[in-house]
Design a protein around this motif. Sequence first.
Motif, PDB file in Angstrom:
ATOM      1  N   GLU A 102      -6.981  -0.321  -4.832  1.00  0.00           N
ATOM      2  CA  GLU A 102      -7.842  -1.200  -5.716  1.00  0.00           C
ATOM      3  C   GLU A 102      -7.152  -2.367  -5.776  1.00  0.00           C
ATOM      4  OE1 GLU A 102      -9.373   1.039  -8.856  1.00  0.00           O
ATOM      5  OE2 GLU A 102     -11.016   2.127  -7.727  1.00  0.00           O
ATOM      6  N   PHE A 103      -7.788  -3.608  -5.840  1.00  0.00           N
ATOM      7  CA  PHE A 103      -7.297  -4.844  -5.949  1.00  0.00           C
ATOM      8  C   PHE A 103      -7.960  -5.532  -7.334  1.00  0.00           C
ATOM      9  CE2 PHE A 103      -7.358  -3.822  -1.370  1.00  0.00           C
ATOM     10  CZ  PHE A 103      -5.909  -3.880  -1.362  1.00  0.00           C
ATOM     11  N   SER A 104      -7.093  -6.263  -8.070  1.00  0.00           N
ATOM     12  CA  SER A 104      -7.625  -7.157  -8.950  1.00  0.00           C
ATOM     13  C   SER A 104      -7.056  -8.556  -8.661  1.00  0.00           C
ATOM     14  CB  SER A 104      -6.764  -6.856 -10.522  1.00  0.00           C
ATOM     15  OG  SER A 104      -7.204  -5.669 -10.994  1.00  0.00           O
ATOM     16  N   VAL A 105      -8.034  -9.466  -8.507  1.00  0.00           N
ATOM     17  CA  VAL A 105      -7.961 -10.637  -7.964  1.00  0.00           C
ATOM     18  C   VAL A 105      -8.089 -11.744  -8.893  1.00  0.00           C
ATOM     19  CG1 VAL A 105      -8.331 -12.140  -6.063  1.00  0.00           C
ATOM     20  CG2 VAL A 105      -8.623  -9.794  -5.646  1.00  0.00           C
ATOM     21  N   GLY A 132       0.799  -1.501   0.045  1.00  0.00           N
ATOM     22  CA  GLY A 132      -0.102  -0.022  -0.144  1.00  0.00           C
ATOM     23  C   GLY A 132       0.839   1.252   0.053  1.00  0.00           C
ATOM     24  N   GLY A 133       1.738   1.159   0.679  1.00  0.00           N
ATOM     25  CA  GLY A 133       2.989   2.347   0.699  1.00  0.00           C
ATOM     26  C   GLY A 133       3.619   2.621  -0.298  1.00  0.00           C
ATOM     27  N   MET A 134       3.886   1.293  -1.478  1.00  0.00           N
ATOM     28  CA  MET A 134       4.712   1.335  -2.536  1.00  0.00           C
ATOM     29  C   MET A 134       4.078   1.678  -3.756  1.00  0.00           C
ATOM     30  SD  MET A 134       7.870   1.014  -1.365  1.00  0.00           S
ATOM     31  CE  MET A 134       8.892   0.421  -2.966  1.00  0.00           C
ATOM     32  N   THR A 135       2.536   1.334  -3.973  1.00  0.00           N
ATOM     33  CA  THR A 135       2.118   1.528  -5.138  1.00  0.00           C
ATOM     34  C   THR A 135       2.140   3.026  -5.435  1.00  0.00           C
ATOM     35  OG1 THR A 135      -0.071   1.171  -6.618  1.00  0.00           O
ATOM     36  CG2 THR A 135      -0.096   1.487  -4.155  1.00  0.00           C
ATOM     37  N   LYS A 136       2.077   3.243  -6.889  1.00  0.00           N
ATOM     38  CA  LYS A 136       1.881   4.608  -7.262  1.00  0.00           C
ATOM     39  C   LYS A 136       0.582   4.907  -8.226  1.00  0.00           C
ATOM     40  CE  LYS A 136       6.537   6.367  -6.833  1.00  0.00           C
ATOM     41  NZ  LYS A 136       6.967   5.373  -6.192  1.00  0.00           N
ATOM     42  N   SER A 137       0.218   3.910  -8.654  1.00  0.00           N
ATOM     43  CA  SER A 137      -1.109   3.759  -9.308  1.00  0.00           C
ATOM     44  C   SER A 137      -2.340   3.245  -8.493  1.00  0.00           C
ATOM     45  CB  SER A 137      -1.028   2.808 -10.410  1.00  0.00           C
ATOM     46  OG  SER A 137      -0.810   1.534  -9.823  1.00  0.00           O
ATOM     47  N   ALA A 140      -0.620 -12.275 -14.168  1.00  0.00           N
ATOM     48  CA  ALA A 140      -0.060 -11.205 -13.767  1.00  0.00           C
ATOM     49  C   ALA A 140      -0.004 -10.392 -14.912  1.00  0.00           C
ATOM     50  CB  ALA A 140       1.244 -11.557 -13.250  1.00  0.00           C
ATOM     51  N   PHE A 141       0.474 -10.590 -16.302  1.00  0.00           N
ATOM     52  CA  PHE A 141       0.821  -9.641 -17.220  1.00  0.00           C
ATOM     53  C   PHE A 141      -0.614  -8.860 -17.595  1.00  0.00           C
ATOM     54  CE2 PHE A 141       4.306 -12.158 -19.463  1.00  0.00           C
ATOM     55  CZ  PHE A 141       5.169 -11.178 -18.731  1.00  0.00           C
ATOM     56  N   ALA A 142      -1.832  -9.695 -17.327  1.00  0.00           N
ATOM     57  CA  ALA A 142      -3.400  -9.066 -17.760  1.00  0.00           C
ATOM     58  C   ALA A 142      -3.452  -8.065 -16.784  1.00  0.00           C
ATOM     59  CB  ALA A 142      -4.213 -10.199 -17.580  1.00  0.00           C
ATOM     60  N   MET A 143      -3.127  -8.027 -15.587  1.00  0.00           N
ATOM     61  CA  MET A 143      -3.337  -7.070 -14.312  1.00  0.00           C
ATOM     62  C   MET A 143      -2.298  -5.928 -14.704  1.00  0.00           C
ATOM     63  SD  MET A 143      -3.694  -9.578 -11.171  1.00  0.00           S
ATOM     64  CE  MET A 143      -5.220 -10.813 -10.921  1.00  0.00           C
ATOM     65  N   ILE A 144      -1.311  -6.130 -15.035  1.00  0.00           N
ATOM     66  CA  ILE A 144      -0.212  -5.142 -14.999  1.00  0.00           C
ATOM     67  C   ILE A 144      -0.805  -4.517 -16.401  1.00  0.00           C
ATOM     68  CG2 ILE A 144       2.005  -4.396 -15.961  1.00  0.00           C
ATOM     69  CD1 ILE A 144       2.886  -7.107 -14.203  1.00  0.00           C
ATOM     70  N   ASP A 145      -1.168  -5.031 -17.391  1.00  0.00           N
ATOM     71  CA  ASP A 145      -1.771  -4.204 -18.632  1.00  0.00           C
ATOM     72  C   ASP A 145      -2.788  -3.137 -17.928  1.00  0.00           C
ATOM     73  OD1 ASP A 145       0.171  -5.329 -20.261  1.00  0.00           O
ATOM     74  OD2 ASP A 145      -1.241  -6.795 -21.009  1.00  0.00           O
ATOM     75  N   LYS A 146      -3.690  -3.578 -17.164  1.00  0.00           N
ATOM     76  CA  LYS A 146      -4.639  -2.750 -16.590  1.00  0.00           C
ATOM     77  C   LYS A 146      -4.152  -1.739 -15.695  1.00  0.00           C
ATOM     78  CE  LYS A 146      -8.261  -5.895 -17.775  1.00  0.00           C
ATOM     79  NZ  LYS A 146      -9.410  -6.887 -17.357  1.00  0.00           N
ATOM     80  N   GLY A 147      -3.003  -1.586 -15.185  1.00  0.00           N
ATOM     81  CA  GLY A 147      -2.446  -0.500 -14.388  1.00  0.00           C
ATOM     82  C   GLY A 147      -2.093  -0.909 -13.140  1.00  0.00           C
ATOM     83  N   ALA A 148      -1.857  -2.103 -12.701  1.00  0.00           N
ATOM     84  CA  ALA A 148      -1.391  -2.650 -11.509  1.00  0.00           C
ATOM     85  C   ALA A 148       0.147  -2.569 -11.491  1.00  0.00           C
ATOM     86  CB  ALA A 148      -1.693  -4.031 -11.123  1.00  0.00           C
ATOM     87  N   ASP A 149       0.738  -1.706 -10.353  1.00  0.00           N
ATOM     88  CA  ASP A 149       1.937  -1.449 -10.560  1.00  0.00           C
ATOM     89  C   ASP A 149       2.789  -2.487  -9.349  1.00  0.00           C
ATOM     90  OD1 ASP A 149       1.252  -0.058  -8.362  1.00  0.00           O
ATOM     91  OD2 ASP A 149       2.346   1.655  -8.798  1.00  0.00           O
TER      92      ASP A 149
END
Length: 333
Positions: free
Chosen positions: A184-187, A146-151, A203-212
């Motif tokens: 926000e979380f993608s699970v 939570g402290g490291m995410t920028k997006s 994981a690629f699919a989630m990163i493509d949608k903005g998960a950092d």
Amino acid sequence: MHVKPFTRRQAVVLAASLVALMPGLSQAQAKLKVAAVYTVPFEQQWVSRLHIALKAAEARGEIEYKASENVSNADYERVMREYATAGNQLIVGEAFAVEAAARKVAKDFPKVSFLLGSSGKPMAPNFSVFDNFIQEPAYLSGMVAGGMTKSNKIGMVGGFPIPEVNRLMNAFMAGAKEVNPKVEFSVSFINSWFDPPKAKEAAFAMIDKGADVMYAERFGVSDAAKEKGKLAIGNVINTQAQYPDTVVASALWHFEPAADRAIKLVKEGKFTAEDYGPYAMMKFKGSSLAPLGTFEKKVPAAIVAKLKAKEKDIVDGKFSVKVDDSQPKSSAK
């Protein structure tokens, strides 16, 4: 006064009498025979914890240890029976998909002690259960995420949505929310315990949608994060050495407290059916948050301070991480 020396026969009788007076002596001196049956490879996160703890006991000279890896569910009962028949005194493994078969074997071998990963209850007289109740360090690792995410978007890839996985994911999400309510979380679940390519694709699919930041409950997720230049949080084992610029923190499970307790009790003839789950908790040193290592200076100081305070509260019993076994849901749009 002249005392006649013992005859060989008298000496044998005396020695036998002494052993009879000290029933635990011969058993304590002999190495305990321990066998393990695993449905996945030794290097798989969860099973590796069991294997390492038992190999350590073997290295100390406490046990003789044999193990089978990649045993299919259909073959699990047969392998268990072979080990029980061969005179192993303690059998360890994971019974999640083979509960009925494992319990049937335990019933057929009442003098053998069984310590198996299970969602069920202990079964008298000889079937003890355990699990990786590492929701406490999972909560702490969530605070780091939570402290490291920028997006403010975190991706989470799990094996199966069973209680053992769900409780760690839910604790992670609660920790992230504590320090960053906007996250926000993608699970998603890959429905496999060991399929790195499938986990990587999810994981690629989630990163493509903005998960950092990715929660790597399975192998393969950290590979995706590394390839895309994103961050990952590890689970059960510490893989930062393999991913020094990717894995920020990990919730670690240490099976040693449970394994050492079981070995001691079997040797003393005091092993009974009980739940070893609590021995995975931080106060028993059954789990911990891995050192931040390469990310020591990269995690914001304010987050590190909150992290240390929360860790102390958990160990001191002032804060209890909720055990939530319900399936986690995505909140990302």
